[in-house]
Each structure stands twice: as C-alpha cells, then as structure tokens.
Design a protein around this motif. Sequence first.
Motif, PDB file in Angstrom:
ATOM      1  N   GLY A 195      86.103 -29.651  45.603  1.00  0.00           N
ATOM      2  CA  GLY A 195      86.507 -29.147  46.909  1.00  0.00           C
ATOM      3  C   GLY A 195      85.552 -29.467  48.037  1.00  0.00           C
ATOM      4  O   GLY A 195      85.862 -29.196  49.197  1.00  0.00           O
ATOM      5  N   GLU A 196      84.374 -30.045  47.709  1.00  0.00           N
ATOM      6  CA  GLU A 196      83.386 -30.340  48.747  1.00  0.00           C
ATOM      7  C   GLU A 196      83.035 -31.822  48.821  1.00  0.00           C
ATOM      8  O   GLU A 196      82.747 -32.344  49.896  1.00  0.00           O
ATOM      9  CB  GLU A 196      82.111 -29.521  48.513  1.00  0.00           C
ATOM     10  N   GLY A 197      83.009 -32.507  47.696  1.00  0.00           N
ATOM     11  CA  GLY A 197      82.633 -33.919  47.696  1.00  0.00           C
ATOM     12  C   GLY A 197      81.358 -34.154  46.917  1.00  0.00           C
ATOM     13  O   GLY A 197      80.993 -33.379  46.035  1.00  0.00           O
ATOM     14  N   THR A 198      80.648 -35.238  47.276  1.00  0.00           N
ATOM     15  CA  THR A 198      79.499 -35.699  46.501  1.00  0.00           C
ATOM     16  C   THR A 198      78.194 -35.492  47.261  1.00  0.00           C
ATOM     17  O   THR A 198      78.106 -35.784  48.450  1.00  0.00           O
ATOM     18  CB  THR A 198      79.652 -37.200  46.169  1.00  0.00           C
ATOM     19  N   VAL A 199      77.187 -34.992  46.548  1.00  0.00           N
ATOM     20  CA  VAL A 199      75.815 -34.969  47.057  1.00  0.00           C
ATOM     21  C   VAL A 199      75.119 -36.193  46.474  1.00  0.00           C
ATOM     22  O   VAL A 199      75.105 -36.390  45.253  1.00  0.00           O
ATOM     23  CB  VAL A 199      75.069 -33.684  46.649  1.00  0.00           C
ATOM     24  N   LEU A 200      74.539 -37.039  47.333  1.00  0.00           N
ATOM     25  CA  LEU A 200      74.091 -38.367  46.922  1.00  0.00           C
ATOM     26  C   LEU A 200      72.631 -38.459  46.520  1.00  0.00           C
ATOM     27  O   LEU A 200      72.267 -39.310  45.706  1.00  0.00           O
ATOM     28  CB  LEU A 200      74.336 -39.375  48.054  1.00  0.00           C
TER      29      LEU A 200
END
Length: 213
Positions: free
Chosen positions: A70-75
């Motif tokens: 629900g938030e995406g990717t932390v890189l």
Amino acid sequence: MADTGSSKMKLYYFPQYRSVRNIWLIKEMGVEDDFEFIRYDSLQEYNATVEAYRRDVNPHGTIPSLVVPGEGTVLESGAINMYLADRYKKLLPDPKYLKDYYDFIIYGNATLDELIGFFFELLMLKTPFSDEKVKKMTEKFDTCMDYLAKKLENREFLCGDKFTAADTVLGFDLYCAALINDGKLLEKHPKIRDGYYARLQKRPAFQATIAMT
C-alpha cells in the motif's frame, strides 16, 4: 514480483551485503513474522529476474529493497532502518541523542559505505588503484575510526547507553571492515575493534543475522 496482496512487507536481500543491517534491525525488534524475506544466493539468480525486479520493485535494480504493501518501495538500506524503527517505535534514541542518531545513520550509509566498497575492491577483488588514491582512502578510513572512538568515549553505543537503529546501520560497516583482509583495517583501532564492535558481536540478534545471511 508484483504485489500479490500479501499484508507482509517484503525484504529483498543478498547474504553478507547491506541488507545485513536491515535483517539485524528486524531481529532486534522481534518482528520477523511481519516480513517475507526474499533471498538471492548468487548474481546469476539475481540476473535471471532483474528485469522484473526493476519493473516491479526497484527501478535501479539495487539490493536491498523493502516493499511496503500500500505504500511502495524503500530503496536505501539506511532509510529502510529509519522507516522501520519509526513504524514500530522501537530502537529509537532518547531525544537528546536525536542529532547523533540521524548523523550516524547517514554517516554509515554514505561515508563508511563508500570506504568499505573501496577497500573491498582493493583488497578482495584486487582492483588496481593509484598509490595516491589508496593513501587518501586509508587516511579517510582512519579518520572515521578515530572520530568514532572519540564519540564513543563514555558511551556503550552510538546514542548513549541505549542500542538504536543507528548501531545496526553503522555496525554493518564495522562487520565488513572486520571481514576484509582478515580485519587488518581495524588493527590500528583497537578501541573500536575490541570495544564497540565486540559489544555488537555479542548481541544475539547480530549472531542470528550473520547465521541467516
């Protein structure tokens, strides 16, 4: 690799790589059940899926990555640890050490990661560099270790006597320094090697992480 609707966060990782700091933090917090750990055991295995990984997870193709439903990717590995510590409200510093907390996380993720990468290429991969470059990077590493030793005077950990997420980030760099060239990088820095890093090594979560990665 696309989102399957799972409520678990997904951590993509290589063994003995920057993802060590992420797995270590997760184990210190005792929240492993909230994660799916997706391990690449070889570059060949990674390369076989890299196009899908770039498309669905991380456009740069770098490891580690944390996918949050629900938030995406932390890189970035340091950002992953800051995000997770804030999310769980665990391993955060006392307010008076907040400056050191942020500074040491970025210090590890930027300054020390660059140095560790250089010495890995120089000493393990035998990449040729000029004498001037080797001297410059050696002096920079020694300066970093002297700085750490000074900051750690009268402290057990980076943010006082409380272990925080900052220790998992910067501690990974010391773990690498202890591995490269049989630990010769730390020979001139016994206060770090035999003091702070020795304390980190004794932590059960650190030992469990190394066994896993």
